[in-house]
Each structure stands twice: as C-alpha cells, then as structure tokens.
Design a protein around this motif. Structure first.
Motif, PDB file in Angstrom:
ATOM      1  N   ALA A   3       7.373  -6.656 -17.139  1.00  0.00           N
ATOM      2  CA  ALA A   3       6.251  -6.156 -16.175  1.00  0.00           C
ATOM      3  C   ALA A   3       5.759  -7.502 -15.807  1.00  0.00           C
ATOM      4  O   ALA A   3       5.158  -8.318 -16.646  1.00  0.00           O
ATOM      5  N   THR A   4       6.060  -7.906 -14.414  1.00  0.00           N
ATOM      6  CA  THR A   4       5.996  -8.634 -13.624  1.00  0.00           C
ATOM      7  C   THR A   4       4.308  -9.064 -13.019  1.00  0.00           C
ATOM      8  O   THR A   4       3.515  -7.706 -13.236  1.00  0.00           O
ATOM      9  N   LEU A   5       3.608  -9.773 -13.748  1.00  0.00           N
ATOM     10  CA  LEU A   5       2.272  -9.596 -13.026  1.00  0.00           C
ATOM     11  C   LEU A   5       2.434 -10.138 -11.712  1.00  0.00           C
ATOM     12  O   LEU A   5       2.947 -11.128 -10.657  1.00  0.00           O
ATOM     13  N   ASP A   6       1.513  -9.136 -11.048  1.00  0.00           N
ATOM     14  CA  ASP A   6       1.870  -8.695  -9.562  1.00  0.00           C
ATOM     15  C   ASP A   6      -0.006  -8.620  -9.004  1.00  0.00           C
ATOM     16  O   ASP A   6      -0.129  -7.126  -9.574  1.00  0.00           O
ATOM     17  N   PHE A   7      -0.105  -9.022  -8.207  1.00  0.00           N
ATOM     18  CA  PHE A   7      -1.575  -9.395  -7.588  1.00  0.00           C
ATOM     19  C   PHE A   7      -1.281  -7.709  -6.540  1.00  0.00           C
ATOM     20  O   PHE A   7      -2.538  -7.600  -6.055  1.00  0.00           O
ATOM     21  N   SER A  20      -6.472  -3.681 -18.071  1.00  0.00           N
ATOM     22  CA  SER A  20      -6.510  -2.657 -16.983  1.00  0.00           C
ATOM     23  C   SER A  20      -5.515  -3.420 -15.596  1.00  0.00           C
ATOM     24  O   SER A  20      -5.249  -4.528 -16.072  1.00  0.00           O
ATOM     25  N   ASP A  21      -4.893  -2.449 -14.880  1.00  0.00           N
ATOM     26  CA  ASP A  21      -3.617  -2.862 -13.855  1.00  0.00           C
ATOM     27  C   ASP A  21      -4.615  -2.197 -12.988  1.00  0.00           C
ATOM     28  O   ASP A  21      -4.394  -2.740 -11.106  1.00  0.00           O
ATOM     29  N   THR A  22      -6.575  -2.553 -12.884  1.00  0.00           N
ATOM     30  CA  THR A  22      -7.139  -2.057 -12.144  1.00  0.00           C
ATOM     31  C   THR A  22      -8.289  -3.886 -11.542  1.00  0.00           C
ATOM     32  O   THR A  22      -8.917  -4.335 -12.256  1.00  0.00           O
ATOM     33  N   SER A  65     -13.541 -10.169  -5.043  1.00  0.00           N
ATOM     34  CA  SER A  65     -14.884 -10.723  -4.439  1.00  0.00           C
ATOM     35  C   SER A  65     -14.785 -10.158  -2.870  1.00  0.00           C
ATOM     36  O   SER A  65     -14.236 -10.084  -2.411  1.00  0.00           O
ATOM     37  N   VAL A  66     -16.641 -10.447  -2.097  1.00  0.00           N
ATOM     38  CA  VAL A  66     -17.363 -10.173  -1.503  1.00  0.00           C
ATOM     39  C   VAL A  66     -16.155 -10.563  -0.939  1.00  0.00           C
ATOM     40  O   VAL A  66     -15.563 -12.081  -0.299  1.00  0.00           O
ATOM     41  N   GLY A  67     -15.593 -10.176   0.393  1.00  0.00           N
ATOM     42  CA  GLY A  67     -14.831 -10.924   1.791  1.00  0.00           C
ATOM     43  C   GLY A  67     -13.375 -10.537   1.133  1.00  0.00           C
ATOM     44  O   GLY A  67     -12.522 -10.244   2.287  1.00  0.00           O
ATOM     45  N   LEU A  68     -12.641 -10.169   0.248  1.00  0.00           N
ATOM     46  CA  LEU A  68     -10.996  -9.529  -0.067  1.00  0.00           C
ATOM     47  C   LEU A  68     -11.232  -8.187  -0.144  1.00  0.00           C
ATOM     48  O   LEU A  68     -11.976  -8.192  -0.092  1.00  0.00           O
ATOM     49  N   ALA A  69     -10.428  -7.744   0.746  1.00  0.00           N
ATOM     50  CA  ALA A  69     -10.105  -6.538   0.200  1.00  0.00           C
ATOM     51  C   ALA A  69      -8.106  -6.320  -0.938  1.00  0.00           C
ATOM     52  O   ALA A  69      -7.661  -6.722  -0.173  1.00  0.00           O
ATOM     53  N   CYS A  70      -8.447  -5.770  -1.616  1.00  0.00           N
ATOM     54  CA  CYS A  70      -7.568  -5.428  -2.268  1.00  0.00           C
ATOM     55  C   CYS A  70      -7.088  -3.839  -1.521  1.00  0.00           C
ATOM     56  O   CYS A  70      -7.569  -3.163  -1.328  1.00  0.00           O
ATOM     57  N   VAL A  71      -5.469  -4.176  -1.704  1.00  0.00           N
ATOM     58  CA  VAL A  71      -4.964  -2.933  -1.062  1.00  0.00           C
ATOM     59  C   VAL A  71      -3.443  -2.579  -1.879  1.00  0.00           C
ATOM     60  O   VAL A  71      -3.075  -3.142  -2.663  1.00  0.00           O
ATOM     61  N   GLY A  72      -3.942  -1.142  -2.292  1.00  0.00           N
ATOM     62  CA  GLY A  72      -2.230  -0.838  -3.345  1.00  0.00           C
ATOM     63  C   GLY A  72      -2.535  -0.792  -4.163  1.00  0.00           C
ATOM     64  O   GLY A  72      -3.699  -1.066  -5.269  1.00  0.00           O
ATOM     65  N   LEU A  73      -0.991  -0.562  -5.196  1.00  0.00           N
ATOM     66  CA  LEU A  73      -1.688  -1.139  -6.833  1.00  0.00           C
ATOM     67  C   LEU A  73      -0.623  -2.513  -6.554  1.00  0.00           C
ATOM     68  O   LEU A  73      -0.595  -3.499  -6.314  1.00  0.00           O
ATOM     69  N   ALA A  74      -1.175  -2.806  -7.891  1.00  0.00           N
ATOM     70  CA  ALA A  74      -1.388  -4.197  -8.997  1.00  0.00           C
ATOM     71  C   ALA A  74      -1.147  -4.100 -10.249  1.00  0.00           C
ATOM     72  O   ALA A  74      -0.783  -2.662 -11.001  1.00  0.00           O
ATOM     73  N   ASN A  75      -0.235  -4.770 -10.818  1.00  0.00           N
ATOM     74  CA  ASN A  75       0.419  -4.366 -12.423  1.00  0.00           C
ATOM     75  C   ASN A  75       0.045  -5.387 -12.999  1.00  0.00           C
ATOM     76  O   ASN A  75       0.229  -7.382 -12.431  1.00  0.00           O
ATOM     77  N   ARG A  76      -0.483  -5.812 -14.485  1.00  0.00           N
ATOM     78  CA  ARG A  76      -0.967  -6.773 -15.184  1.00  0.00           C
ATOM     79  C   ARG A  76       0.969  -7.378 -15.675  1.00  0.00           C
ATOM     80  O   ARG A  76       1.727  -6.352 -15.984  1.00  0.00           O
TER      81      ARG A  76
END
Length: 161
Positions: A44-48, A66-68, A72-83
């Motif tokens: 699996a690719t490391l995908d932020f 975890s894939d969660t 940090s404050v000011g950035l928005a995480c959208v969708g899914l990520a993969n370790r």
C-alpha cells in the motif's frame, strides 16, 4: 652447577618435543545453513490524501498504526488517507531488521515539503510466512502551499540481523 642446570633444561626440552610415534590425527567436519533470502514488497502506498492548505504553515500526521490523519490548525484533511504497508517474509525464528529512511521530500506544484517517516517496526522475528508492517509520518505543509500533486520516494530495506 651451571652445567647441571643447562643439562636439566635441555633434557626437559627434549622430553616436551613430540615425536611421530606419539602424534594423533582426526577428521573434522564443517557445515553451513543457507537461509532463503528475505523478501520485501510494498502493498500500500503512503498517501496523505487531500489536504486544503492555509495561509499559515502546518503539519499532517499519519500514524503508523492507523489510517486516520491529524491535521494541525488551519489545514483541512479531506477524504481518506493510507499509511504505507509492506510485506516481509523471512526464515522462521530468525530476526529481520527493517530500515526506513528518516525523511523524504515531496515535490510538485510548489515549494518542496518534508515528510518525516515513522515505521511501525525496526525488527521482527520472521515466521516463515508474510508479515505486514506500516510506515506513517508527519508532513510539513508550507504557508500558502501551492495546489498540485506532490510525490517523493523513500527507501525501505529488510535483512537478517
């Protein structure tokens, strides 16, 4: 008296010298066990995932357990990520050392970003079957990071200890 000591030492030296009549030989063995090489593959690719940048710099953490993501404050995480995930196989009961680069640089549409890597293991005891370990990390996103796809590579190795 000196002649007697020299004569005695000479006799002792002659007595210590081995003669062919007293020699012994034996046959000795040597052996080696050859192990199958360690195998390693990325599964699996490391995908932020998708991150919305802000005016201020920040970080995105993707733990190795975890894939969660944690933005940090000011950035928005959208969708899914993969370790990142890797499969390693080694000979049963032998220790395998896993080495992952400490960091890499992601390049793309704007300024390069640093990714500090964090593997879930540094050693494991092989079972003879495939075992999985993960790589997460912390991505440093620059202030006003330009939109685009960023990528980079990192090295992972596994070998018997």
């Amino acid at each position: 008296m000196l002649n007697k000591k020299i004569a005695l030492l000479g006799a002792a030296a002659i007595a210590m010298v081995s003669t062919g009549a007293n020699a012994a030989t034996t046959s000795a063995t040597a052996e080696v066990d050859i192990l199958a090489p360690v195998t390693l593959s990325q599964t699996a690719t490391l995908d932020f995932g998708v991150v919305a940048a802000a005016a201020a710099a920040g970080t995105v953490q993707l733990p190795n357990n975890s894939d969660t993501r944690i933005c940090s404050v000011g950035l928005a995480c959208v969708g899914l990520a993969n370790r990142g995930a890797f499969s390693v196989t080694g000979a049963n009961t032998y220790t395998v050392v896993v080495t992952v680069d400490a960091s890499t640089t992601l390049t793309g549409g704007g300024a390069p970003m640093t990714l500090n890597l964090d593997p879930s293991v540094s050693t494991l005891v092989a079972t003879g079957a495939a075992q999985t370990f993960h790589v997460g990390g912390t991505l440093t996103v620059g202030a006003g990071q330009a939109a685009g796809t960023y990528s980079g590579t990192y090295n992972v190795s596994a070998d018997y200890q």
